[in-house]
Design a protein around this motif. Structure first.
Motif, short mmCIF file in Angstrom:
data_model
loop_
_atom_site.label_atom_id
_atom_site.label_comp_id
_atom_site.label_asym_id
_atom_site.label_seq_id
_atom_site.Cartn_x
_atom_site.Cartn_y
_atom_site.Cartn_z
N TYR A 147 0.83 -1.20 0.00
CA TYR A 147 0.00 0.00 0.00
C TYR A 147 0.87 1.25 0.00
N LEU A 148 0.20 2.35 -0.31
CA LEU A 148 0.87 3.65 -0.35
C LEU A 148 -0.11 4.65 0.28
N ILE A 149 0.37 5.44 1.24
CA ILE A 149 -0.50 6.42 1.89
C ILE A 149 0.15 7.80 1.83
N LYS B 209 3.63 13.98 3.24
CA LYS B 209 4.65 12.93 3.29
C LYS B 209 4.04 11.60 2.81
N VAL B 210 4.82 10.85 2.03
CA VAL B 210 4.35 9.58 1.47
C VAL B 210 5.00 8.42 2.22
N LYS B 211 4.18 7.46 2.65
CA LYS B 211 4.68 6.24 3.26
C LYS B 211 4.22 5.07 2.40
N SER B 212 5.09 4.09 2.22
CA SER B 212 4.73 2.97 1.35
C SER B 212 5.28 1.66 1.88
N VAL C 212 6.14 -0.55 -4.36
CA VAL C 212 6.24 0.87 -4.02
C VAL C 212 7.14 1.16 -2.82
N LYS C 213 7.87 0.17 -2.35
CA LYS C 213 8.71 0.37 -1.16
C LYS C 213 9.77 1.45 -1.40
N GLU C 214 10.28 1.98 -0.31
CA GLU C 214 11.34 2.99 -0.38
C GLU C 214 12.64 2.30 -0.80
N LYS D 134 4.75 5.63 -7.88
CA LYS D 134 4.56 6.63 -6.82
C LYS D 134 4.11 7.97 -7.40
N ASP D 135 4.74 8.39 -8.48
CA ASP D 135 4.35 9.66 -9.10
C ASP D 135 2.93 9.62 -9.64
N TYR D 136 2.54 8.45 -10.15
CA TYR D 136 1.19 8.30 -10.69
C TYR D 136 0.15 8.42 -9.57
N PHE D 137 0.40 7.73 -8.46
CA PHE D 137 -0.58 7.70 -7.37
C PHE D 137 -0.59 8.96 -6.52
N THR D 138 0.56 9.63 -6.37
CA THR D 138 0.63 10.77 -5.46
C THR D 138 0.62 12.12 -6.17
#
Length: 463
Positions: free
Chosen positions: A314-316, A322-325, A330-332, A348-352
Motif C-alpha cells: 500500500y501507499l499512503i 509525506k508519502v509512506k509505502s 512501491v517500497k522505499e 509513486k508519481d502516478y498515485f501521489t
C-alpha cells in the motif's frame, strides 16, 4: 551484512558498480603469470573496496550495534552477536526448558461482544496448532487471526478524504510490562521496565540517537521469545503477547466499526476512514476509553489518500504530504536495494502526483534507473544470453529495442534445457560494467518499463 538475501555482487550491482567476473579462472593449477596476477589483485582489491562501500551505505546498522555495546558496557567481542542475542545478555536471561507453549491466557481487560467467537477460537484446544488460522470478515473486510498478528485490508482500494491511522505505542513491549508477559527466563524483571522508562524519557526529550539502543532491546525481545536458540526463549509468553494484542485490536475495531469504515488493520494498529474532520473528537473519545481500559496508548496520524493493493502492499499520503509505502512495488528504495527504480518511481508519481507513467519513464535518461539485477543460484550451471554461455552469475539486464538481442536464461544442474530467468524482458542487453552517470542508449526499450508500470497499477487498483 544485514541483508542475507543479497550477495556482494548483487549489492555492487544495485549501487551501479562494476560486477564483471575476473578473466582469470580460480581453478588454474599452476603459478599465475604476471599479467594474470595483476588481474587477480585488481579483482580482489575491487571486492574489498566494494565491501567497504556496502559497509558505509549501512553504517547506521553498525552504529546501532555499537550503541548497544557502549550503552550497556558489553565486551567488544560481542560485536559478532545478533541484536536479539545481545538483548538476552543485557536482560540477564538464562535458558529454561518448558512444555507449556499453548497454556496462554486471555486478559480480562478485553471486552468483546459481536466478535466474541474469535476469542472462543483461541480458547478451543483443537485450534492450539500453528498450522491453523481463523479467516473471517471483520467490519466487512477479510481478516486473518493466527499466531503472528492480525492482518486485514480492503483489497484493490483507492480512496481520498479523512483517514486516521491509529498505532498502539510500543505495543508488544507495553503488553509485556502491563500484563507480565516478559520472558520468564529474565532473572530481574525490573531491568526491562527500567530500559522502557529510560527510553520514553529520552524520546520525550527528543534524544533520538540516545534512545535507539534501548528501543532495539525492547523491540527484539518478543522475537527472541520465539527463537529456541536464544536465552529469552519462552513461546508461551510470546503467544500471550501476540494473541492478546490481536484481540485488543479487534476490541478497538468493534467499538469503531459502526460509525466509520475500516480500511486495514495490522500487528499494532488500525486505519479508519472518517466522514469528516468533525468526527475526530468522537473517534478519539472512543479510542481514549479503549486506552484507559486496556492500559495501552494510541498515536493518531491523519491521512488524506490511500492506495492499497492488499495488506502487504500500500501507499499512503499523510496530511502533511509525506508519502509512506510498503510492499515490493512501491517500497522505499536505496542504494543497496535498487531494482527497477524507474518503475517504482513511476507508480509513486502516478498515485501521489497524478503524473502519467509515460511522462516519468520517457523523461528519465539515467541508465541506472532502468536496471534489473538478477542472480543465477548455485542450483544452476550457468546463465545464457540467447545461446551464449556467460561467465557471470549476477547480471544487470535492460530491455532492448534491438531484434538482435535475445533473452536471458539459466541451465539447471540436473538438466540441459534452459529456463527463462523470471521477470526479465524477452529481448535485453547486459551491462555489467560501472553505469553510474551513464545515459540511456537508443537501444533501451522504454516501452517495456511503461508496460510493467501499467500492469502494476492494474494490480493495485484492479482495472
Amino acid at each position: 551484512m544485514t541483508n542475507k538475501f543479497f550477495g556482494l555482487k548483487q549489492l555492487e550491482g544495485f549501487m551501479g558498480n562494476n560486477i564483471k567476473e575476473s578473466d582469470v579462472s580460480f581453478t588454474i593449477d599452476r603459478k599465475l603469470t604476471e599479467v594474470e596476477l595483476r588481474e587477480v589483485i585488481k579483482y580482489c582489491n575491487h571486492d574489498v573496496e566494494q565491501t567497504m562501500q556496502v559497509f558505509v551505505n549501512q553504517i547506521e546498522e553498525f552504529n546501532a550495534h555499537m550503541g548497544l555495546i557502549k550503552t550497556f558496557n558489553l565486551p567488544l567481542k560481542y560485536i559478532n552477536k545478533t541484536k536479539a542475542q545481545l538483548s538476552a545478555i543485557i536482560l540477564g536471561a538464562d535458558k529454561v526448558e518448558r512444555d507449556d507453549e499453548f497454556d496462554y491466557s486471555i486478559v480480562d481487560t478485553i471486552k468483546l461482544d459481536k466478535y466474541k467467537h474469535v476469542l472462543e477460537w483461541y480458547k478451543n484446544p483443537l485450534n492450539k496448532d500453528y498450522s491453523k488460522s481463523l479467516k473471517i470478515d471483520i467490519a466487512g473486510v477479510p481478516t486473518q487471526f493466527g499466531w503472528g498478528g492480525i492482518h486485514s485490508a480492503r483489497e484493490k482500494y483507492t480512496g481520498e478524504g479523512i483517514f486516521v491511522n491509529s498505532d498502539v505505542g510500543s505495543f508488544y513491549p507495553s503488553l509485556m510490562l502491563e500484563y507480565d508477559f516478559q520472558s520468564r527466563n529474565i532473572r530481574d524483571k525490573s531491568k526491562y521496565q527500567n530500559i522502557y522508562d529510560t527510553r520514553m524519557k529520552l524520546k520525550h526529550e527528543g534524544k533520538k540517537k540516545e534512545q535507539q539502543p534501548l528501543k532495539i532491546v525492547l523491540n527484539s525481545t518478543y522475537g527472541a521469545m520465539k527463537d529456541k536458540y536464544n536465552n529469552l526463549y519462552d513461546p508461551r509468553q510470546a503467544n500471550n503477547v501476540c494473541i492478546n494484542g490481536q484481540l485488543m485490536l479487534l476490541d478497538l475495531i468493534e467499538k469503531l466499526e459502526d460509525r466509520w469504515e475500516l480500511i486495514q488493520s495490522n500487528t499494532d494498529g488500525v486505519m479508519f476512514k472518517l466522514n469528516s474532520k468533525d468526527d475526530l473528537v468522537e473517534y478519539e473519545k472512543i479510542c481514549d476509553e479503549w486506552s484507559k481500559r486496556t492500559r495501552m496508548t494510541l498515536e493518531h496520524d491523519i491521512i488524506k489518500k490511500v492506495v492499497q493493493k492488499d495488506v502487504n502492499n500500500y501507499l499512503i499520503v499523510m496530511e502533511n504530504g509525506k508519502v509512506k509505502s510498503k510492499g515490493a512495488y512501491v517500497k522505499e528504495l536505496n542504494s543497496l536495494d535498487n531494482d527497477l527504480p524507474i518503475v517504482n518511481k513511476a507508480l509513486k508519481d502516478y498515485f501521489t502526483k497524478n503524473i502519467s507513467v509515460e511522462d516519468t519513464i520517457n523523461n528519465c535518461n539515467d541508465l541506472i534507473e532502468f536496471q534489473k539485477i538478477v542472480k543465477v543460484s548455485g542450483k544452476y550451471k550457468y546463465a545464457l544470453h540467447g545461446d551464449k554461455k556467460l561467465d557471470e552469475k549476477v547480471l544487470r539486464v535492460f530491455a532492448s529495442r534491438s531484434k538482435n538481442d535475445k533473452g536471458v536464461f539459466k541451465v539447471h544442474n540436473k538438466k540441459d534445457t534452459p529456463d527463462k530467468i523470471a521477470n526479465t524482458p524477452e529481448r535485453c542487453f547486459i551491462e555489467n560494467g560501472d553505469i553510474n552517470n551513464i545515459k540511456v542508449p537508443r537501444r533501451l526499450d522504454k516501452q517495456y518499463y511503461i508496460d510493467v508500470a501499467n500492469k502494476r497499477i492494474r494490480d493495485f487498483i484492479g482495472e
